[in-house]
Scaffold this active site. Structure first.
Site, PDB file in Angstrom:
ATOM      1  N   ASP A  39      74.616 143.928  62.741  1.00 49.39           N
ATOM      2  CA  ASP A  39      75.673 143.551  63.679  1.00 49.39           C
ATOM      3  C   ASP A  39      75.383 143.976  65.110  1.00 49.39           C
ATOM      4  O   ASP A  39      75.764 145.063  65.541  1.00 49.39           O
ATOM      5  CB  ASP A  39      76.999 144.150  63.203  1.00 49.39           C
ATOM      6  CG  ASP A  39      77.352 143.649  61.815  1.00 49.39           C
ATOM      7  OD1 ASP A  39      76.765 142.622  61.395  1.00 49.39           O
ATOM      8  OD2 ASP A  39      78.193 144.276  61.155  1.00 49.39           O
ATOM      9  N   GLU A  80      73.171 149.274  52.511  1.00 48.01           N
ATOM     10  CA  GLU A  80      72.661 150.619  52.862  1.00 48.01           C
ATOM     11  C   GLU A  80      72.903 151.597  51.722  1.00 48.01           C
ATOM     12  O   GLU A  80      72.053 152.491  51.560  1.00 48.01           O
ATOM     13  CB  GLU A  80      73.323 151.111  54.158  1.00 48.01           C
ATOM     14  CG  GLU A  80      73.001 150.280  55.384  1.00 48.01           C
ATOM     15  CD  GLU A  80      73.627 148.876  55.348  1.00 48.01           C
ATOM     16  OE1 GLU A  80      74.717 148.734  54.768  1.00 48.01           O
ATOM     17  OE2 GLU A  80      73.006 147.948  55.889  1.00 48.01           O
ATOM     18  N   ASP A 105      73.736 141.682  52.065  1.00 51.03           N
ATOM     19  CA  ASP A 105      74.373 142.428  53.152  1.00 51.03           C
ATOM     20  C   ASP A 105      74.924 143.740  52.604  1.00 51.03           C
ATOM     21  O   ASP A 105      75.000 143.938  51.389  1.00 51.03           O
ATOM     22  CB  ASP A 105      75.493 141.544  53.735  1.00 51.03           C
ATOM     23  CG  ASP A 105      76.089 142.144  54.997  1.00 51.03           C
ATOM     24  OD1 ASP A 105      75.427 142.996  55.633  1.00 51.03           O
ATOM     25  OD2 ASP A 105      77.225 141.766  55.350  1.00 51.03           O
TER      26      ASP A 105
HETATM   27  C1  GLC Z   1      78.618 142.482  57.888  1.00 54.12           C
HETATM   28  C2  GLC Z   1      77.380 141.664  58.240  1.00 54.12           C
HETATM   29  C3  GLC Z   1      77.780 140.414  58.983  1.00 54.12           C
HETATM   30  C4  GLC Z   1      78.732 139.613  58.121  1.00 54.12           C
HETATM   31  C5  GLC Z   1      79.946 140.450  57.770  1.00 54.12           C
HETATM   32  C6  GLC Z   1      80.875 139.748  56.801  1.00 54.12           C
HETATM   33  O1  GLC Z   1      79.215 142.945  59.048  1.00 54.12           O
HETATM   34  O2  GLC Z   1      76.454 142.437  58.945  1.00 54.12           O
HETATM   35  O3  GLC Z   1      76.659 139.660  59.315  1.00 54.12           O
HETATM   36  O4  GLC Z   1      79.129 138.467  58.805  1.00 54.12           O
HETATM   37  O5  GLC Z   1      79.530 141.674  57.162  1.00 54.12           O
HETATM   38  O6  GLC Z   1      80.233 139.431  55.624  1.00 54.12           O
END
Ligand code: GLC
Length: 811
Positions: free
Chosen positions: A493, A416, A413
């Site tokens: 998200d 980017e 995650d």
């Molecule tokens: C980011 C991710 C999401 C995750 C969050 C906490 O927003 O896109 O899926 O739950 O981080 O890790």
């Protein structure tokens, strides 16, 4: 931040198109030309694939790219004729190169011209008024202008949430973590695939503009007869895929940029996530609910709270004291556990991962040579320089803290990368990626879009090293063209909004048209609170995603399939069971995708490029070529318009038959979404089960809706994990169904491959057959069969037999 409605070119400076070129040299597959300090090279990589490179400032040709997986192309016999007007031809296409001024176009034996340079603007470099120290290694902005043919339409462009047709739009390729509640008017979000699939009169070609700086396309927005591909720096390197059907374009594109790996079969089952299941008892409780409520589920997730203070590669031993025990107990119940990880490494001198990364010089730097720091979940962090192979190896080795405990897969995650100062920003362009000993350091601006792919690559490679006999399961949020060979992409998200349910469809179809076929959105939506009806409708759609995971944010209402009570729980159960039953069908599609790049969920235009009505159909899709799904995307509604393309289609639930092309009004009450099955096309189904491996796949059902005419389909099976399939341990069968003058004949071909499915029987289930057959024969002997009037169902029980089997129902 993502951009909304902008128009290129956004750079300053004076654009200088290439002028008269000199032919420098050529060989069997390449031609090199010079225009002052600029070198231009045209190469035929395959009969239907050309590569053009423009290298300014005396730079030598260099095609190294994180996107490119294949460099060893077979020799092509390309023939060159002419001197000022050069034709460079293979058996499938010709590149036309005029030297004065230098312009390139393509044609094929059918006589069509495509990807032709704009006569006036061609390709060239932007001369900047005063290049500074920072811009020097980046080089000048580069541009490529192409003519738009009459009626030409553009598709693809990777992860875009607006519709399918990109004609008349402006596209930015720059990975960002968009603000909460992004809408269809946002342009760039988490990943970048600067690729377009064009259709002109139903014929396709593709163009991949391979540049990892900030890239912009103007797809006939500023001018209806011109398109623009440009980048902030680097070279112009682009590939033309001559087609001429979308599947051929995708085949070559994914040969170049890499194919989706075969997934472990368990990962195609339903998955459940939440930010976060906070401790082991909460996770066990979720697991217990799934099994008690008889709702299939194969995978559970641990979001960032499983870590110690969000330090990557650690466990919070208070909330997860014995991860290995927990994970192995869940495994016994049929659950796999996947953990999240972010690239930010907490700056903490008592934290070995940080200390080691610093000592080994594996982090990104400022221009002054200090470690670059910014804030993410753990506080102040350093960021791995994933361009350095040593960093990737080190990161992959650290995965042992997770895999040793039994973690089944890794979710990458924030890559980017997303930074918190300023909020949801990314690395400044002048952050330095040293790249390791001997490497030429790069500014972040030069490689930005690849950061996510490189992280995912280190994870996949690490998983493969730790468990060489298992297929890695890795997820990424960000990436660049070719990311499909490292990980599946989930789309970050979204929100628990009806609009996001709609947006998921074009988004996943656009990704599929851009090589990223293994993908999925958060079912139910991430931000905001879901409600029962939205969750039920989201699940009706979500179970057809190549990656099917329900996920939501901290503080939102619970969103598990049972969270909103009845009737929603039953709808979710029914749909998730349908997915579980469909696994052999989905798996067959994954194998096709792995071999040919054909997307798993497809826009109608992929199969029907000649039918322009399909170009606007962004809220319905094909799953493989047998199923057409048209989800409800508004509350309180049970009916919707569906466009059925050419062919005969049967409504899954009622069996009602329709002849396409047709616009129809579908009735789709909760729990009966509008799903149509192509007639005579077998859909393989497993028996009901709550997770992969719960019981043998016996019997396997082949579901068919016969109708006058014929159809063919395939079933692919293998061990569901490991790599033995590469040595031939798979079983592939073709199912031919012919209905002629009242006889239904179904022929199962001889099984190809050495894999023997462990089962005794196959059930042939023919639906919507209005009369009872007089008899049913298997290889000319009376079959074991029965007929039910309700649903017009003929059930034929066959013994599993790898030989050819013919079933005939006579009336
Ligand atoms: C980011 C991710 C999401 C995750 C969050 C906490 O927003 O896109 O899926 O739950 O981080 O890790």
């Amino acid at each position: 931040m993502a951009e909304i409605f902008e128009s290129p070119p956004s750079q300053e400076g004076r654009y200088q198109p290439l002028e008269r070129a000199k032919l420098l040299d050529h060989d069997d597959r390449s031609i090199r030309m010079g225009v002052g300090l600029v070198t231009v090279e045209a190469t035929a990589l395959a009969p239907d694939l050309f590569r053009i490179g423009m290298f300014p400032d005396g730079r030598p040709p260099d095609y190294t790219s994180e996107a490119v997986a294949k460099e060893d192309w077979e020799p092509v016999a390309a023939e060159m004729t002419g001197d000022e007007e050069i034709s460079f031809s293979t058996e499938a296409a010709t590149a036309h190169i005029s030297l004065n001024p230098l312009r390139v176009s393509f044609s094929d034996p059918s006589g069509r011209t495509f990807a032709a340079d704009d006569e006036e603007l061609g390709m060239g470099v932007v001369e900047l008024p005063d290049a500074d120290v920072f811009s020097a290694p980046m080089g000048s902005p580069v541009r490529l202008y192409k003519r738009r043919e009459e009626g030409e339409r553009y598709f693809g462009c990777g992860e875009r949430t607006s519709g399918l047709d990109k004609t008349g739009s402006y596209q930015v390729f720059w990975n960002v973590d968009p603000p909460a509640g992004h809408t269809a008017s946002f342009n760039n979000i988490y990943s970048s695939v600067p690729f377009t699939l064009s259709l002109v009169n139903g014929r396709a070609y593709g163009l991949f503009f391979d540049n990892t700086h900030r890239v912009e396309f103007d797809l006939a927005k500023a001018s209806v007869d011109r398109v623009y591909y440009g980048a902030e720096g680097g070279n112009v390197v682009y590939y033309v895929f001559c087609g001429s059907v979308p599947s051929d374009v995708l085949d070559r594109y994914t040969e170049l940029t890499g194919r989706t790996p075969m997934p472990p079969l368990w990962s195609l089952g339903y998955q459940q996530c939440r930010y976060s299941y906070m401790d082991e008892s909460e996770l066990r409780e979720v697991a217990r609910n799934f099994r008690e409520r008889d709702i299939p589920c194969d995978t559970l997730y641990l979001d960032i709270d499983y870590m110690d203070g969000y330090r990557v590669f650690t466990w919070n031993r208070e909330t997860f004291p014995e991860p290995e025990k927990l994970i192995s107990e869940l495994k016994e119940q049929g659950f796999n556990v996947v953990t999240i990880m972010d690239p930010g490494v907490k700056v903490d001198l008592h934290y070995p991962v940080y200390v080691e990364g610093g000592e080994r010089d594996l982090f990104c730097k400022t221009v002054q040579g200090e470690e670059f720091h910014n804030v993410v979940w753990p506080g102040i962090c350093a960021f791995p320089d994933f361009t350095n192979p040593e960093t990737r190896e080190w990161w992959g080795e650290n995965l042992r803290t997770l895999t040793d405990e039994g973690v089944a897969g890794i979710w990458c995650d924030m890559n980017e990368p997303s930074l918190f100062v300023p909020r949801q920003s990314t690395m400044p362009g002048d952050v330095v990626h040293p790249g390791g000993p001997g490497a030429e350091p790069k500014y972040h601006a030069q490689i930005h879009n690849t950061y996510g792919s490189l992280m995912a690559r280190s994870v996949r490679e690490g998983l493969l090293r730790h468990r060489p006999d298992e297929r890695p399961f890795a997820i990424t949020r960000a990436g660049y063209a070719g990311l499909q060979r490292h990980a599946l992409q989930w789309t970050g998200d979204n929100s628990s909004w009806w609009e996001h349910l709609w947006m998921s469809m074009p988004q996943l179809m656009n990704m599929g048209l851009s090589g990223v076929a293994w993908a999925g959105v958060d079912v139910g939506g991430f931000f905001d609170d879901c409600d029962g009806e939205l969750l039920a409708r989201f699940t009706e759609f979500g179970v057809f995603q190549p990656f099917c995971r329900n996920h939501t944010i901290k503080g939102s209402k619970q969103q598990e399939p049972w969270a909103f009570g009845e009737p929603y729980e039953s709808v979710c159960r029914k749909m998730i069971r349908l997915r579980q039953r469909l696994l052999p069908y989905l798996y067959t599609l994954f194998e096709e995708c792995h071999r040919t790049g054909t997307p798993i969920i497809r826009p109608l235009l992929f199969e029907y490029p000649y039918d322009e009505t399909t170009y606007a159909m962004d809220d319905e899709f094909l799953v493989g070529n047998a199923l057409l799904v048209a989800p409800i995307t508004r509350p309180g509604i049970e009916h919707r318009h569906v466009y059925l393309p050419d062919g005969t289609w049967s409504h899954l639930w009622s069996g009602e038959r329709f002849e396409g092309p047709a616009h129809i009004l579908a009735h789709a009450p909760l729990g009966e979404p509008a799903i149509y099955v192509r007639t005579n096309t077998a859909v393989p189904l497993w028996p009901e089960m709550n997770h992969v491996g719960e019981r043998p796949v016996d019997p396997l059902t082949l579901l068919l809706y016969p109708a006058e005419g014929s159809g063919e389909s395939t079933l692919y099976e293998d061990a569901g994990n490991g790599f033995a399939y590469q040595g031939g341990e798979y079983a592939r069968r073709h199912v031919l169904c012919e209905v002629l003058r009242g006889t239904i004949a179904v022929r199962l071909s001889v099984c190809e491959g050495f894999f023997t499915p462990e089962r005794e029987s196959i059930h042939l289930e023919l639906r919507a057959v209005n009369t009872r057959p007089k008899n049913v024969l298997v290889n000319d002997d009376e079959a074991d069969w029965d007929y039910e009037e309700v649903g017009g169902r003929i059930l034929v029980r066959l013994a599993e037999d790898p030989g050819e089997t013919t079933v005939e129902a006579r009336f």
